[in-house]
Design a protein around this motif. Structure first.
Motif, mmCIF file in Angstrom:
data_model
loop_
_atom_site.group_PDB
_atom_site.id
_atom_site.type_symbol
_atom_site.label_atom_id
_atom_site.label_comp_id
_atom_site.label_asym_id
_atom_site.label_seq_id
_atom_site.Cartn_x
_atom_site.Cartn_y
_atom_site.Cartn_z
ATOM 1 N N GLY A 62 7.298 -6.911 -16.467
ATOM 2 C CA GLY A 62 6.331 -6.453 -15.473
ATOM 3 C C GLY A 62 6.611 -5.038 -15.000
ATOM 4 N N HIS A 63 5.533 -4.251 -14.832
ATOM 5 C CA HIS A 63 5.739 -2.865 -14.403
ATOM 6 C C HIS A 63 4.684 -2.355 -13.420
ATOM 7 C CE1 HIS A 63 3.274 -2.799 -18.092
ATOM 8 N NE2 HIS A 63 2.631 -1.804 -17.517
ATOM 9 N N GLU A 64 3.633 -3.125 -13.155
ATOM 10 C CA GLU A 64 2.631 -2.712 -12.172
ATOM 11 C C GLU A 64 2.959 -3.400 -10.846
ATOM 12 O OE1 GLU A 64 -1.233 -3.717 -13.596
ATOM 13 O OE2 GLU A 64 -1.018 -2.630 -15.489
ATOM 14 N N PHE A 65 3.207 -2.628 -9.776
ATOM 15 C CA PHE A 65 3.647 -3.270 -8.542
ATOM 16 C C PHE A 65 3.399 -2.390 -7.321
ATOM 17 C CE2 PHE A 65 7.140 -0.419 -9.311
ATOM 18 C CZ PHE A 65 7.639 -0.127 -8.045
ATOM 19 N N VAL A 66 3.439 -3.050 -6.158
ATOM 20 C CA VAL A 66 3.559 -2.376 -4.874
ATOM 21 C C VAL A 66 4.586 -3.161 -4.076
ATOM 22 C CG1 VAL A 66 1.706 -3.684 -3.743
ATOM 23 C CG2 VAL A 66 2.324 -1.424 -2.887
ATOM 24 N N GLY A 67 5.372 -2.460 -3.264
ATOM 25 C CA GLY A 67 6.401 -3.143 -2.482
ATOM 26 C C GLY A 67 6.887 -2.281 -1.335
ATOM 27 N N ARG A 68 7.900 -2.785 -0.641
ATOM 28 C CA ARG A 68 8.508 -2.033 0.455
ATOM 29 C C ARG A 68 9.994 -1.845 0.192
ATOM 30 N NH1 ARG A 68 5.208 -1.014 4.564
ATOM 31 N NH2 ARG A 68 3.368 -2.368 4.864
ATOM 32 N N ILE A 69 10.487 -0.670 0.511
ATOM 33 C CA ILE A 69 11.913 -0.385 0.358
ATOM 34 C C ILE A 69 12.691 -1.194 1.387
ATOM 35 C CG2 ILE A 69 13.700 1.385 0.555
ATOM 36 C CD1 ILE A 69 11.682 3.405 -0.495
ATOM 37 N N VAL A 70 13.738 -1.907 0.925
ATOM 38 C CA VAL A 70 14.570 -2.702 1.831
ATOM 39 C C VAL A 70 16.015 -2.217 1.863
ATOM 40 C CG1 VAL A 70 13.135 -4.765 1.713
ATOM 41 C CG2 VAL A 70 14.941 -4.433 0.017
ATOM 42 N N ALA A 71 16.401 -1.353 0.932
ATOM 43 C CA ALA A 71 17.762 -0.804 0.951
ATOM 44 C C ALA A 71 17.791 0.488 0.143
ATOM 45 C CB ALA A 71 18.770 -1.805 0.391
ATOM 46 N N LEU A 72 18.677 1.399 0.547
ATOM 47 C CA LEU A 72 18.833 2.687 -0.120
ATOM 48 C C LEU A 72 20.215 2.769 -0.746
ATOM 49 C CD1 LEU A 72 17.447 5.014 2.721
ATOM 50 C CD2 LEU A 72 16.166 4.032 0.813
ATOM 51 N N GLY A 73 20.266 3.252 -2.002
ATOM 52 C CA GLY A 73 21.546 3.512 -2.619
ATOM 53 C C GLY A 73 22.131 4.820 -2.120
ATOM 54 N N ALA A 74 23.381 5.062 -2.459
ATOM 55 C CA ALA A 74 24.046 6.296 -2.041
ATOM 56 C C ALA A 74 23.287 7.507 -2.567
ATOM 57 C CB ALA A 74 25.480 6.308 -2.570
ATOM 58 N N GLY A 75 23.160 8.532 -1.710
ATOM 59 C CA GLY A 75 22.549 9.784 -2.129
ATOM 60 C C GLY A 75 21.044 9.846 -1.962
ATOM 61 N N ASP A 78 15.552 11.002 1.113
ATOM 62 C CA ASP A 78 14.162 11.409 1.341
ATOM 63 C C ASP A 78 13.204 10.224 1.361
ATOM 64 O OD1 ASP A 78 14.535 10.882 -1.331
ATOM 65 O OD2 ASP A 78 13.241 12.497 -2.046
ATOM 66 N N LEU A 79 13.749 9.008 1.369
ATOM 67 C CA LEU A 79 12.960 7.792 1.515
ATOM 68 C C LEU A 79 13.574 6.960 2.632
ATOM 69 C CD1 LEU A 79 12.511 6.948 -2.279
ATOM 70 C CD2 LEU A 79 10.693 7.703 -0.733
ATOM 71 N N THR A 80 12.782 6.011 3.163
ATOM 72 C CA THR A 80 13.219 5.250 4.326
ATOM 73 C C THR A 80 12.969 3.768 4.110
ATOM 74 O OG1 THR A 80 12.619 7.127 5.739
ATOM 75 C CG2 THR A 80 12.948 5.005 6.834
ATOM 76 N N VAL A 81 13.873 2.946 4.614
ATOM 77 C CA VAL A 81 13.650 1.504 4.591
ATOM 78 C C VAL A 81 12.334 1.210 5.317
ATOM 79 C CG1 VAL A 81 14.467 -0.714 5.470
ATOM 80 C CG2 VAL A 81 16.090 0.883 4.428
ATOM 81 N N GLY A 82 11.490 0.418 4.678
ATOM 82 C CA GLY A 82 10.179 0.101 5.227
ATOM 83 C C GLY A 82 9.043 0.863 4.591
ATOM 84 N N ASP A 83 9.339 1.925 3.837
ATOM 85 C CA ASP A 83 8.288 2.687 3.160
ATOM 86 C C ASP A 83 7.533 1.790 2.180
ATOM 87 O OD1 ASP A 83 8.885 5.048 4.432
ATOM 88 O OD2 ASP A 83 10.039 5.904 2.774
ATOM 89 N N LYS A 134 5.675 7.223 -2.763
ATOM 90 C CA LYS A 134 5.435 6.714 -1.415
ATOM 91 C C LYS A 134 3.943 6.720 -1.128
ATOM 92 C CE LYS A 134 6.661 7.553 3.439
ATOM 93 N NZ LYS A 134 7.470 8.383 4.354
ATOM 94 N N HIS A 135 3.401 5.552 -0.797
ATOM 95 C CA HIS A 135 1.984 5.420 -0.492
ATOM 96 C C HIS A 135 1.712 5.722 0.977
ATOM 97 C CE1 HIS A 135 0.601 3.775 -4.282
ATOM 98 N NE2 HIS A 135 1.532 2.838 -4.263
ATOM 99 N N ARG A 136 0.469 6.111 1.251
ATOM 100 C CA ARG A 136 0.025 6.172 2.635
ATOM 101 C C ARG A 136 0.063 4.752 3.214
ATOM 102 N NH1 ARG A 136 -3.445 10.412 4.217
ATOM 103 N NH2 ARG A 136 -4.700 8.908 5.391
ATOM 104 N N PRO A 137 0.500 4.593 4.458
ATOM 105 C CA PRO A 137 0.649 3.232 5.010
ATOM 106 C C PRO A 137 -0.654 2.457 5.117
ATOM 107 C CG PRO A 137 1.014 4.910 6.711
ATOM 108 C CD PRO A 137 0.959 5.628 5.398
ATOM 109 N N ASP A 138 -1.809 3.164 5.123
ATOM 110 C CA ASP A 138 -3.091 2.476 5.277
ATOM 111 C C ASP A 138 -3.780 2.188 3.954
ATOM 112 O OD1 ASP A 138 -3.627 5.106 4.645
ATOM 113 O OD2 ASP A 138 -5.235 5.360 6.109
ATOM 114 N N ILE A 139 -3.120 2.412 2.815
ATOM 115 C CA ILE A 139 -3.760 2.172 1.527
ATOM 116 C C ILE A 139 -3.996 0.674 1.323
ATOM 117 C CG2 ILE A 139 -1.610 1.973 0.206
ATOM 118 C CD1 ILE A 139 -3.042 3.486 -2.089
#
Length: 341
Positions: A62-75, A78-83, A134-139
């Motif tokens: 599978g490769h088509e998806f939408v989701g929310r970030i729940v954890a960030l790796g080291a380094g 420029d992204l945030t948990v919950g995006d 990163k999608h717009r939150p209202d998409i």
């Protein structure tokens, strides 16, 4: 976590409990909300010749998806948990000539999410931050789910300028229908789409095509005549892979016409190369999306009112994957979405 796994080198797909992935350096962990089923996934399930040559087992697909970030790796800073995010499924090497020149979509050493590395048909997915969009939150979540195939449509549809042009699209699958919506939005004059599937031609009518023609009952010459066209089509988008589609398109093009080919044929195709030469036609192969110019274009198109929701016709829970895949195989559908929540 739950995951749809190509567990064995044989036809089928299995819903299994597998270990949760952990994001490495420069990666993010994404909780998958929804996924879309692609033609590539059908090849993998069927375990056809292409799948046998390219898919390692076992593999989460599978490769088509939408989701929310729940954890960030080291380094990753420029992204945030919950995006709310999607992702480019092609992972490039970064060091070849094309990558170094900024032409990453032409990387010859590309890896594929759900093809050569763990995919998105699962509760969680890891992805390099450089591949995250990163999608717009209202998409609309359904629209965000199919940004990957929407990108194929946008990349193909906008390969050549279409403003004021007459466009022929062969293949009214979901990507062909989305491409029709894009060229209409971008100012094409006549947009003609062909297929032999009346269900999908009806879907195409909902996105504003000029003519949705069943080539089992009519001809391009008749469509040409009915529209009062004096010359052939300016732009051709071959989306079907059907062995008869590209030769017919070549015959239907105006002098200097330009053809973008996304449909992948299953065998050799014979076209009239003398016509290509004498009519000075351009034929260009298209694969994937431009990173990340196509993604930017998709976001702008949706933000400015392009509606691709008519192409989304069916939704199933992840546990109903067998019914979902059967629906896609039967062809009386547009895009089919699996809900992982």
């Amino acid at each position: 976590m739950r995951a749809l796994v190509k567990a064995k080198p044989e036809p089928g797909l299995w819903l299994e409990d597998v270990p949760d992935p952990t994001p490495g350096t420069g990666e993010v962990l994404i909780e998958v909300l929804q996924t879309g089923i692609c033609g590539t996934d059908l090849h993998i399930v069927a375990w056809d010749e292409w799948a046998q040559a390219h898919i390692p087992t076992p593999l989460v697909v599978g490769h088509e998806f939408v989701g929310r970030i729940v954890a960030l790796g080291a380094g990753v800073d420029d992204l945030t948990v919950g995006d709310l995010v999607g992702g480019e499924g092609h992972l490039v090497c970064g060091r070849c000539r094309n990558c170094m020149a900024g032409r990453r979509h032409l990387c010859a050493r590309t890896e594929g999410v759900g093809v050569t590395r763990a995919g998105a048909f699962a509760d969680y997915l890891t992805l390099p931050a450089t591949n995250v969009w990163k999608h717009r939150p209202d998409i609309d979540l359904d629209v965000a789910t199919i940004f990957d195939p929407f990108g194929n449509a946008v990349h193909t549809a906008l390969t050549f300028p279409v403003l004021g042009e007459d466009v022929l699209i062969t293949g009214a699958g979901p990507i062909g229908i989305m491409a029709a919506a894009v060229v209409r939005h971008a100012g094409a004059r006549y947009v003609v789409i062909t297929d032999v599937n009346d269900y999908r031609l009806e879907l195409a009518s909902k996105v504003g095509v000029t003519v949705a023609a069943n080539t089992g009952r009519t001809t391009l010459a008749r469509v040409h005549q009915d529209l009062g066209m004096k010359e052939g089509f300016d732009i051709g988008l071959e989306m079907s892979g059907n062995s008869q589609a590209l030769p017919a398109m070549v015959e239907a093009m105006a002098h200097g016409g330009r053809i973008a080919v996304l449909g992948l044929p299953s065998g050799d195709i014979s076209i009239d190369w003398s016509r290509v030469v004498l009519h000075m036609l351009t034929i260009k192969g298209i694969y994937g999306r431009q990173m990340f110019e196509t993604w930017y274009a998709m976001s702008v198109l949706v933000q400015e009112g392009l509606d691709i929701t008519p192409v989304i016709t069916h939704r199933f829970r992840a546990e109903e994957y067998e019914q979902a895949f059967r629906t896609v195989r039967e062809g009386l559908c547009g895009k089919v979405i699996l809900d992982w929540t």
